[in-house]
Design a protein around this motif. Structure first.
Motif, PDB file in Angstrom:
ATOM      1  N   ALA A   1      -4.443   7.934  -1.285  1.00  0.00           N
ATOM      2  CA  ALA A   1      -4.158   9.373  -1.049  1.00  0.00           C
ATOM      3  C   ALA A   1      -3.351   9.405   0.061  1.00  0.00           C
ATOM      4  O   ALA A   1      -2.418  10.099   0.248  1.00  0.00           O
ATOM      5  N   GLY A   2      -3.797   8.650   1.264  1.00  0.00           N
ATOM      6  CA  GLY A   2      -3.199   8.811   2.435  1.00  0.00           C
ATOM      7  C   GLY A   2      -1.685   8.413   2.302  1.00  0.00           C
ATOM      8  O   GLY A   2      -0.704   9.008   2.886  1.00  0.00           O
ATOM      9  N   ALA A   3      -1.492   7.202   1.669  1.00  0.00           N
ATOM     10  CA  ALA A   3      -0.097   6.457   1.243  1.00  0.00           C
ATOM     11  C   ALA A   3       0.633   7.707   0.536  1.00  0.00           C
ATOM     12  O   ALA A   3       1.827   7.745   0.850  1.00  0.00           O
TER      13      ALA A   3
ATOM     14  N   ALA B   1       4.396   8.917   1.476  1.00  0.00           N
ATOM     15  CA  ALA B   1       5.533   8.686   0.701  1.00  0.00           C
ATOM     16  C   ALA B   1       6.025   9.938   0.249  1.00  0.00           C
ATOM     17  O   ALA B   1       7.291  10.226   0.078  1.00  0.00           O
ATOM     18  N   ARG B   2       5.244  11.241   0.062  1.00  0.00           N
ATOM     19  CA  ARG B   2       5.787  12.360  -0.362  1.00  0.00           C
ATOM     20  C   ARG B   2       6.641  12.872   0.921  1.00  0.00           C
ATOM     21  O   ARG B   2       7.722  13.446   0.575  1.00  0.00           O
ATOM     22  N   ALA B   3       5.938  12.716   1.824  1.00  0.00           N
ATOM     23  CA  ALA B   3       6.707  13.113   3.099  1.00  0.00           C
ATOM     24  C   ALA B   3       8.338  12.593   3.259  1.00  0.00           C
ATOM     25  O   ALA B   3       9.439  13.200   3.603  1.00  0.00           O
ATOM     26  N   GLY B   4       8.229  11.187   2.835  1.00  0.00           N
ATOM     27  CA  GLY B   4       9.448  10.623   2.813  1.00  0.00           C
ATOM     28  C   GLY B   4      10.518  11.091   1.514  1.00  0.00           C
ATOM     29  O   GLY B   4      11.630  11.140   1.908  1.00  0.00           O
TER      30      GLY B   4
ATOM     31  N   ARG C   1       0.834  -1.258  -0.032  1.00  0.00           N
ATOM     32  CA  ARG C   1      -0.037   0.027  -0.037  1.00  0.00           C
ATOM     33  C   ARG C   1       0.957   1.277   0.023  1.00  0.00           C
ATOM     34  O   ARG C   1       0.589   2.228  -0.633  1.00  0.00           O
ATOM     35  N   PHE C   2       1.897   1.298   0.714  1.00  0.00           N
ATOM     36  CA  PHE C   2       3.055   2.382   0.779  1.00  0.00           C
ATOM     37  C   PHE C   2       3.377   2.563  -0.677  1.00  0.00           C
ATOM     38  O   PHE C   2       3.551   3.561  -0.946  1.00  0.00           O
ATOM     39  N   VAL C   3       3.849   1.504  -1.297  1.00  0.00           N
ATOM     40  CA  VAL C   3       4.531   1.624  -2.538  1.00  0.00           C
ATOM     41  C   VAL C   3       3.540   1.912  -3.774  1.00  0.00           C
ATOM     42  O   VAL C   3       3.879   2.919  -4.648  1.00  0.00           O
ATOM     43  N   ARG C   4       2.401   1.735  -3.524  1.00  0.00           N
ATOM     44  CA  ARG C   4       1.217   2.198  -4.394  1.00  0.00           C
ATOM     45  C   ARG C   4       1.006   3.824  -4.170  1.00  0.00           C
ATOM     46  O   ARG C   4       0.847   4.402  -5.057  1.00  0.00           O
ATOM     47  N   GLY C   5       1.090   4.111  -3.023  1.00  0.00           N
ATOM     48  CA  GLY C   5       0.936   5.621  -2.756  1.00  0.00           C
ATOM     49  C   GLY C   5       2.241   6.401  -3.264  1.00  0.00           C
ATOM     50  O   GLY C   5       2.117   7.248  -3.682  1.00  0.00           O
ATOM     51  N   LEU C   6       3.241   5.733  -2.933  1.00  0.00           N
ATOM     52  CA  LEU C   6       4.555   6.213  -3.820  1.00  0.00           C
ATOM     53  C   LEU C   6       4.296   6.376  -5.120  1.00  0.00           C
ATOM     54  O   LEU C   6       4.787   7.591  -5.534  1.00  0.00           O
ATOM     55  N   LEU C   7       4.011   5.402  -5.851  1.00  0.00           N
ATOM     56  CA  LEU C   7       3.797   5.547  -7.315  1.00  0.00           C
ATOM     57  C   LEU C   7       2.831   6.741  -7.624  1.00  0.00           C
ATOM     58  O   LEU C   7       2.916   7.581  -8.605  1.00  0.00           O
TER      59      LEU C   7
END
Lengths: 323, 323
Positions: free
Chosen positions: A306-308, A312-315, A14-20
């Motif tokens: 969107a939350g993920a 990810a953007r913060a990372g 889920r995190f990687v999907r948010g990253l994409l």
């Protein structure tokens, strides 16, 4: 930009999907590619077929085929194969696989049986799910078959080891774990491309995956931890715990046998030798973290894609600061 | 009474089901048991799984799980595993297996992979389908993996061999067969119990199965033909052809390369050395049959289970006459 993420199953996927999504939403990141190094420590042979739960969660989630409510397995699944295996009395009955999911395992087992490496099998599955078209490369951390076992008390006052999946799925991680052992780990070589993806990355991200049985296994493959220590890329992680509780899964039950506090600070301590940046929840902003790690706090609950993407953007922002 | 039947797939399975009904309907036959020796010559490894089409047709038909319209495969099937394999581009795409059916193949392949013999795997499947409770024992003719290949013309003016299933299913037996070869047949030993079932039977029945690629394969396993010649039981067969045409399947296309006439008389000639009684259709009553074979004519079309029972009863009656 080349981003490398080390990932377990559901949370990592889920995190990687948010990253994409974060990358797609930002014109500055056009042309970025993401290499995902997936955990294989909870792989298991079931019904004679090789099942790779974390790789499959990544494939299905990134490819748009996942059961969203569950976070793993395929959407709109049926269970006819499993019903027949139950009628035939084939154990284990505590691990149910859906019919579409069986298709994945049948194909992977066929390819492996014909001599393909897990990397090659994973590449074919990634093609089917359109990952290359989205700039994503999915690598198993190793092609060697490794298996995590959990040592628990037995009824006779001794100890017994059970497969990680039996502990996790059948017992819901409720049997106290004495320790984890990973068969084959010490001899496992990183899969082709894994060390390069870490060394040559612009950013390395650690999603909020289980620090012991997911990211911990990846770090245990000989060479991986050294590559992370040596990479010039900033290594930024996301805490899998909020206010001492895992967002999902049983990270607390996995940390206990290591004597590590179930907290954002406890996990940061596990990564201290390789971590540059650490995202924690606002609830954990006041904790004490290793001095060399730059910490940022934000709402870490991944309610949706969107939350993920926000996390990810913060990372990525923290990585940019650190570079 | 102990009855032994040598059977191929659909037609043989329907005949044996009729036989069970005939036995159940007749108090004189109480306590009778039926041993079915099933053909394994069209077995095939598909998607890495071992598929035994004839044994499965027998299991599903006798166990009440068959797709009645099709005559093979499971009733109320779905095809989700297959759809996934298609999405993954896994060949062959000309042989479709249903999801419940996959359960059978996954279980059998698991057991075989762990060292069980095909006999043992078949026994477990027969348990699931309640065959022992019905007085039925199902034996594969051999535990050795044998495979029938069909030699056909290739486009370059030479010859090529294809798996029997490819010829039968993909090409509908429409490519002229030059000859059949059965890999492993000459070295195949009869499975445990097969020769005894023939030697110690009170009646041996040959259902209207394909005389070349079903019963012909069974007869080709070393020792089986001799056991049939030597048994004191009358051997009674049912013609698979009516007025020169197969009731079902492609027996005519299989007889052609042997130079055998596609007729009830032609097939009787193939069995002449072991056959005592021969049931033919009324349309074939006037043909000339081997002198040592006692021939009876009746309506041989198996329209339904009652029809199959009627034909089986005629076979038992003829056997009683011959004993």
């Amino acid at each position: 930009m080349q981003i490398t993420a080390l990932s377990g199953g559901v949370g990592g996927a889920r995190f990687v999907r948010g990253l994409l999504r974060a990358l797609a939403d930002d014109p500055d990141h056009e042309g970025s590619t993401v290499t995902v190094v997936g955990n294989t420590g909870d792989d298991i042979t079931l019904f004679g077929l090789r099942v790779c739960p974390d790789l499959d969660s990544l494939l299905y989630t990134l490819g748009g085929g996942v059961d969203e409510a569950q976070g793993w397995g395929r959407a709109d699944e049926s269970h006819h194969v499993m019903a027949e295996l139950t009628a035939l009395g084939v154990p284990p009955q505590w691990f149910s696989l859906g019919d579409k999911d069986f298709g994945t395992h049948v194909a992977r087992s066929l390819w492996l049986g014909r001599g393909a490496s897990l990397s090659e099998a994973t590449e074919r599955l990634a093609q089917r799910w359109g990952l290359p078209d989205r700039g994503v490369r999915l690598l198993p951390v190793t092609d060697a078959p490794i298996e995590t076992h959990v040592v628990v008390d037995d009824e006779a006052g001794g100890e017994r080891a059970i497969h990680f999946q039996e502990w996790w799925v059948r017992h819901g991680a409720a049997l106290p774990a004495l320790r984890f052992t990973v068969a084959g780990l010490a001899q496992a070589a990183p899969a082709p491309g894994v060390l390069e993806a870490i060394r040559e990355a612009d950013v390395v991200l650690l999603p909020p995956s289980n620090p012991v049985v997911s990211i911990g296994i990846i770090l245990g493959v000989p060479g991986v931890r050294d590559a992370l220590r040596g990479t010039r890329a900033p290594v930024v992680g996301v805490s899998p715990l909020i206010a001492g509780r895992p967002v999902r899964g049983h990270a607390d039950a996995c940390l206990a046998p290591l004597g590590v506090e179930a907290s954002a600070a406890g996990v940061a301590g596990l990564y201290e030798d390789l971590l540059d940046g650490w995202l924690v929840d606002e609830a954990d902003a006041g904790s004490s973290y290793p001095a060399r790690v730059r910490v940022r706090s934000l709402d870490l609950l991944m309610r949706d894609e969107a939350g993920a993407a926000r996390i990810a953007r913060a990372g990525l922002d923290l990585a940019a600061e650190l570079r």
